[in-house]
Motif scaffolding. Structure first.
Motif, PDB file in Angstrom:
ATOM      1  N   GLY A  59       0.813  -1.224   0.000  1.00 55.57           N
ATOM      2  CA  GLY A  59       0.000   0.000   0.000  1.00 55.57           C
ATOM      3  C   GLY A  59       0.841   1.266   0.000  1.00 55.57           C
ATOM      4  O   GLY A  59       0.486   2.266   0.635  1.00 55.57           O
ATOM      5  N   VAL A  60       1.976   1.225  -0.703  1.00 52.91           N
ATOM      6  CA  VAL A  60       2.919   2.357  -0.700  1.00 52.91           C
ATOM      7  C   VAL A  60       2.890   3.038  -2.067  1.00 52.91           C
ATOM      8  O   VAL A  60       2.835   2.373  -3.102  1.00 52.91           O
ATOM      9  CB  VAL A  60       4.350   1.830  -0.400  1.00 52.91           C
ATOM     10  N   LYS A  61       2.985   4.367  -2.058  1.00 49.69           N
ATOM     11  CA  LYS A  61       2.928   5.104  -3.335  1.00 49.69           C
ATOM     12  C   LYS A  61       4.181   4.862  -4.177  1.00 49.69           C
ATOM     13  O   LYS A  61       5.300   4.937  -3.650  1.00 49.69           O
ATOM     14  CB  LYS A  61       2.806   6.604  -3.058  1.00 49.69           C
ATOM     15  N   TYR A  62       3.961   4.597  -5.448  1.00 57.46           N
ATOM     16  CA  TYR A  62       5.054   4.323  -6.394  1.00 57.46           C
ATOM     17  C   TYR A  62       4.590   4.837  -7.747  1.00 57.46           C
ATOM     18  O   TYR A  62       3.452   4.589  -8.146  1.00 57.46           O
ATOM     19  CB  TYR A  62       5.290   2.814  -6.446  1.00 57.46           C
ATOM     20  N   ILE A  63       5.444   5.562  -8.456  1.00 56.23           N
ATOM     21  CA  ILE A  63       5.092   6.023  -9.804  1.00 56.23           C
ATOM     22  C   ILE A  63       6.269   5.741 -10.734  1.00 56.23           C
ATOM     23  O   ILE A  63       7.407   6.150 -10.446  1.00 56.23           O
ATOM     24  CB  ILE A  63       4.771   7.543  -9.827  1.00 56.23           C
ATOM     25  N   ARG A  64       5.968   5.052 -11.830  1.00 53.72           N
ATOM     26  CA  ARG A  64       7.037   4.792 -12.802  1.00 53.72           C
ATOM     27  C   ARG A  64       7.050   5.966 -13.781  1.00 53.72           C
ATOM     28  O   ARG A  64       6.377   5.943 -14.812  1.00 53.72           O
ATOM     29  CB  ARG A  64       6.782   3.463 -13.508  1.00 53.72           C
ATOM     30  N   ASN A  65       7.817   6.991 -13.440  1.00 54.91           N
ATOM     31  CA  ASN A  65       7.830   8.209 -14.262  1.00 54.91           C
ATOM     32  C   ASN A  65       8.962   8.218 -15.289  1.00 54.91           C
ATOM     33  O   ASN A  65       9.009   9.077 -16.164  1.00 54.91           O
ATOM     34  CB  ASN A  65       7.942   9.462 -13.362  1.00 54.91           C
ATOM     35  N   GLY A  66       9.905   7.261 -15.199  1.00 50.97           N
ATOM     36  CA  GLY A  66      11.039   7.224 -16.123  1.00 50.97           C
ATOM     37  C   GLY A  66      12.085   8.273 -15.762  1.00 50.97           C
ATOM     38  O   GLY A  66      11.746   9.321 -15.210  1.00 50.97           O
ATOM     39  N   SER A  67      13.344   7.961 -16.066  1.00 47.47           N
ATOM     40  CA  SER A  67      14.381   8.951 -15.743  1.00 47.47           C
ATOM     41  C   SER A  67      15.213   9.276 -16.971  1.00 47.47           C
ATOM     42  O   SER A  67      15.305   8.479 -17.910  1.00 47.47           O
ATOM     43  CB  SER A  67      15.271   8.433 -14.611  1.00 47.47           C
ATOM     44  N   LEU A  68      15.794  10.461 -16.940  1.00 50.31           N
ATOM     45  CA  LEU A  68      16.628  10.947 -18.049  1.00 50.31           C
ATOM     46  C   LEU A  68      17.976  11.391 -17.490  1.00 50.31           C
ATOM     47  O   LEU A  68      18.021  12.146 -16.511  1.00 50.31           O
ATOM     48  CB  LEU A  68      15.948  12.151 -18.710  1.00 50.31           C
ATOM     49  N   VAL A  69      19.051  10.902 -18.091  1.00 46.10           N
ATOM     50  CA  VAL A  69      20.382  11.401 -17.723  1.00 46.10           C
ATOM     51  C   VAL A  69      20.770  12.357 -18.836  1.00 46.10           C
ATOM     52  O   VAL A  69      21.065  11.943 -19.962  1.00 46.10           O
ATOM     53  CB  VAL A  69      21.407  10.255 -17.608  1.00 46.10           C
ATOM     54  N   HIS A  99       9.656  13.684 -15.704  1.00 44.03           N
ATOM     55  CA  HIS A  99      10.637  12.629 -15.455  1.00 44.03           C
ATOM     56  C   HIS A  99      11.617  13.066 -14.369  1.00 44.03           C
ATOM     57  O   HIS A  99      11.676  14.246 -14.026  1.00 44.03           O
ATOM     58  CB  HIS A  99      11.425  12.332 -16.736  1.00 44.03           C
ATOM     59  N   THR A 100      12.387  12.102 -13.882  1.00 45.30           N
ATOM     60  CA  THR A 100      13.496  12.442 -12.996  1.00 45.30           C
ATOM     61  C   THR A 100      14.664  12.853 -13.877  1.00 45.30           C
ATOM     62  O   THR A 100      15.065  12.098 -14.766  1.00 45.30           O
ATOM     63  CB  THR A 100      13.882  11.217 -12.138  1.00 45.30           C
ATOM     64  N   LEU A 101      15.194  14.044 -13.637  1.00 50.34           N
ATOM     65  CA  LEU A 101      16.256  14.573 -14.498  1.00 50.34           C
ATOM     66  C   LEU A 101      17.595  14.563 -13.765  1.00 50.34           C
ATOM     67  O   LEU A 101      17.794  15.301 -12.797  1.00 50.34           O
ATOM     68  CB  LEU A 101      15.932  16.016 -14.897  1.00 50.34           C
ATOM     69  N   PHE A 102      18.472  13.663 -14.214  1.00 52.07           N
ATOM     70  CA  PHE A 102      19.844  13.637 -13.695  1.00 52.07           C
ATOM     71  C   PHE A 102      20.738  14.342 -14.699  1.00 52.07           C
ATOM     72  O   PHE A 102      20.402  14.438 -15.882  1.00 52.07           O
ATOM     73  CB  PHE A 102      20.366  12.198 -13.595  1.00 52.07           C
ATOM     74  N   ASN A 103      21.909  14.766 -14.238  1.00 44.15           N
ATOM     75  CA  ASN A 103      22.937  15.262 -15.164  1.00 44.15           C
ATOM     76  C   ASN A 103      23.877  14.115 -15.486  1.00 44.15           C
ATOM     77  O   ASN A 103      24.064  13.223 -14.658  1.00 44.15           O
ATOM     78  CB  ASN A 103      23.783  16.352 -14.510  1.00 44.15           C
TER      79      ASN A 103
END
Ligand SMILES: Cc1cc2nc3c(=O)[nH]c(=O)nc-3n(C[C@H](O)[C@H](O)[C@H](O)COP(=O)(O)OP(=O)(O)OC[C@H]3O[C@@H](n4cnc5c(N)ncnc54)[C@H](O)[C@@H]3O)c2cc1C
Length: 480
Positions: A80-90, A239-243
């Motif tokens: 019952g935990v929140k999780y979102i598959r939003n994808g990440s970008l480097v 998305h999650t944006l990494f450098n």
């Protein structure tokens, strides 16, 4: 009583190990030095479920990250935990950094990460229109995701407890005596005995290992500072944006959170102190400047709070999951991607214990699922009416910023492991996590805690110890 297994540390790693062990007919105890679970590194991190392209091929980190990332969605559903598959970008901002993107792509393929793609500038900006114009390409990992780490931690420990595990809080292991048939853990004048011990003590894991004579590794803390933006800033990026990591470092990430905030950070500052999670003007300045380079239009007026967490950096460069002596397992150096890997670490550690003779008879009545708490603000009007009819406390909004009701707060105090202080309620329900940061609801939550725990108001704390919120009554009788 002699426990089959004692787990030292009720972070997400210790919690999930205890849950995995609770599938079997074993007696389990989790001992935790703090007043609550999720008080260590698990409380303050980037909350990213990394896809697994970053870790060196063949390392334990790479294996457990990829496996953990695959397990995370199913696990969150069960707990019952929140999780979102939003994808990440480097994201690369210089053409020479595209070589690094290619390297990460190849490493990801070798590590077994699915769906990786290299994007050119056009495809990238179509995906994330508010990214800086200087972004020239990126690695896209569709399996990257976001999760709520402390919610996962509470649910893991709670599920282990629902399946019979004991939790001892305010129980700091100060010495360990090795016996022929197990270990005696000491905490002040108290002790527990267990046949097997798992050391999941985060930044203190080397201190715990030294208590059984193992000085083969060291841990040092590396601070990461963050800024959190309010809900109206969400939507700026999806998305999650990494450098791209380069000679200038890893840079600052920009990501949405599962609770519809935006998170910016972290810094990377090596330090000696294992407790110092203070934030600094310098650190936050760095976070802001770097975040602006990623998303120039980012609304920094939307910042509602700042915080810092400590990475438990080991000296080996990999996760340290080893047994220095029979029955004693170190689960140490669990820095990033430790959260992502935690579900797989748990399974791996149970296998390690089995390899040393722990027998694992399955429990017929293992309860794998945990009901998600009512999240009133996510319910439809019809559902809201139904839950209010069941319990009128769901009709009483306490935290106005996040629309959290008294019913949810009472549930958080009564659940396993129940909240015992203001921050514990905050982590479980989000009461106090909004724009006013508890300025409005804090006194009401304090009253509910006092009522539910049957203690005077003066004994309610913010985070255990002597962090009292009220010192007594004023002459007129009102609480001060
Ligand atoms: C800035 C930052 C960003 C990060 N970002 C990510 C990310 O995006 N994705 C990701 O996968 N990972 C990330 N991580 C790593 C992740 O947060 C950790 O790997 C994970 O939380 C470690 O969990 P843990 O249970 O091992 O440690 P902790 O949560 O620290 O738990 C250890 C517990 O042991 C207890 N303890 C210590 N000593 C004793 C004692 N003597 N007796 C009893 N109890 C004791 C502590 O109180 C604590 O509760 C990040 C970490 C940081 C700091």
């Amino acid at each position: 009583m002699v426990y089959d297994v004692a787990v030292i540390g009720a972070g997400v790693v210790g919690g999930l190990i205890a849950r995995e062990l609770s599938r079997y007919r074993l007696s389990i105890v989790i001992v935790e030095r703090s007043h609550d679970v999720a008080m260590g590194t698990t409380k303050a991190n980037s909350a990213i479920v990394h896809a697994g392209y970053d870790a060196e091929c063949g390392s334990l980190k790479a294996k457990l990250n990829v496996e953990g990332s695959r397990m995370m969605e199913g696990l969150c559903k069960k707990l019952g935990v929140k999780y979102i598959r939003n994808g990440s970008l480097v994201v690369a901002y210089r053409t020479q950094d595209m070589e690094r993107v290619q390297e990460l792509y190849e490493r990801g393929q070798k590590n077994g990460v699915e769906g990786l793609e290299i994007l050119d500038s056009k495809a990238l900006h179509q995906m994330e229109p508010s990214l800086s114009e200087t972004a020239c390409g990126a690695l896209f990992a569709p399996t990257g995701a976001i999760v709520c780490p402390y919610e996962l931690n509470v649910a893991a420990v709670g599920n282990a407890m629902d399946n019979g595990a004991d939790l001892l809080l305010d129980w700091e292991v100060t010495a360990i005596a090795a016996e022929q048939d197990g270990y005696i853990l000491h905490s002040g004048g108290n002790s527990v005995k267990a046949r097997y011990v798992v050391n999941a003590a985060g930044v203190y894991a080397d201190h715990i290992a030294a208590m059984v004579g193992d000085t083969s590794f060291t841990i040092h803390p590396r601070k990461g500072q963050y800024m959190l933006l309010d809900h109206d800033c969400v939507g700026t990026v999806r998305h999650t944006l990494f450098n791209v990591p380069n000679e200038l470092g890893k840079g600052i990430l920009v990501t949405p959170t599962v609770d519809q905030n935006m998170l910016l950070g972290p810094t990377a500052e090596d330090q000696e102190d294992r407790e110092d999670t203070s934030i600094t003007a310098e650190g936050l300045q760095k976070v802001q400047e770097n975040a602006r380079k990623v998303v120039p239009t980012i609304n920094l007026r939307g910042v509602i709070t700042a915080f810092a967490g400590l990475r438990a950096v080991g000296n080996t460069g990999d996760f340290i999951i080893e047994s220095p002596r029979h029955g004693f397992w170190n689960v140490a150096g669990i820095e990033s991607p430790g959260l992502s890997s935690a579900p797989a670490i748990a399974v791996y550690v149970v296998e390690c214990l089995e390899s040393q003779g722990l027998s694992l008879p399955p429990k017929d009545d293992f309860v794998e699922e945990r009901r998600a708490p009512h999240r009133f603000n996510t319910l439809s009007m019809e559902e809201k009416n139904r839950v209010i009819q069941e319990n009128p406390l769901y009709g009483h909004v306490i935290c106005r910023c996040e629309s959290i009701t008294e019913g949810e707060i009472v549930d958080a105090i009564r659940q396993n492991p129940g909240a015992r202080d203001l921050d514990g309620v905050k982590r479980r329900t989000r009461a106090g996590m909004g724009r006013c940061q508890g300025g409005f609801c804090g006194p009401m939550v304090t009253e509910i805690l006092a009522r539910e725990l049957g203690i005077p108001l003066e004994q309610v704390t913010k985070f255990g110890g002597s962090s009292y919120l009220n010192v007594g009554k004023t002459r007129g009788g009102a609480d001060a």
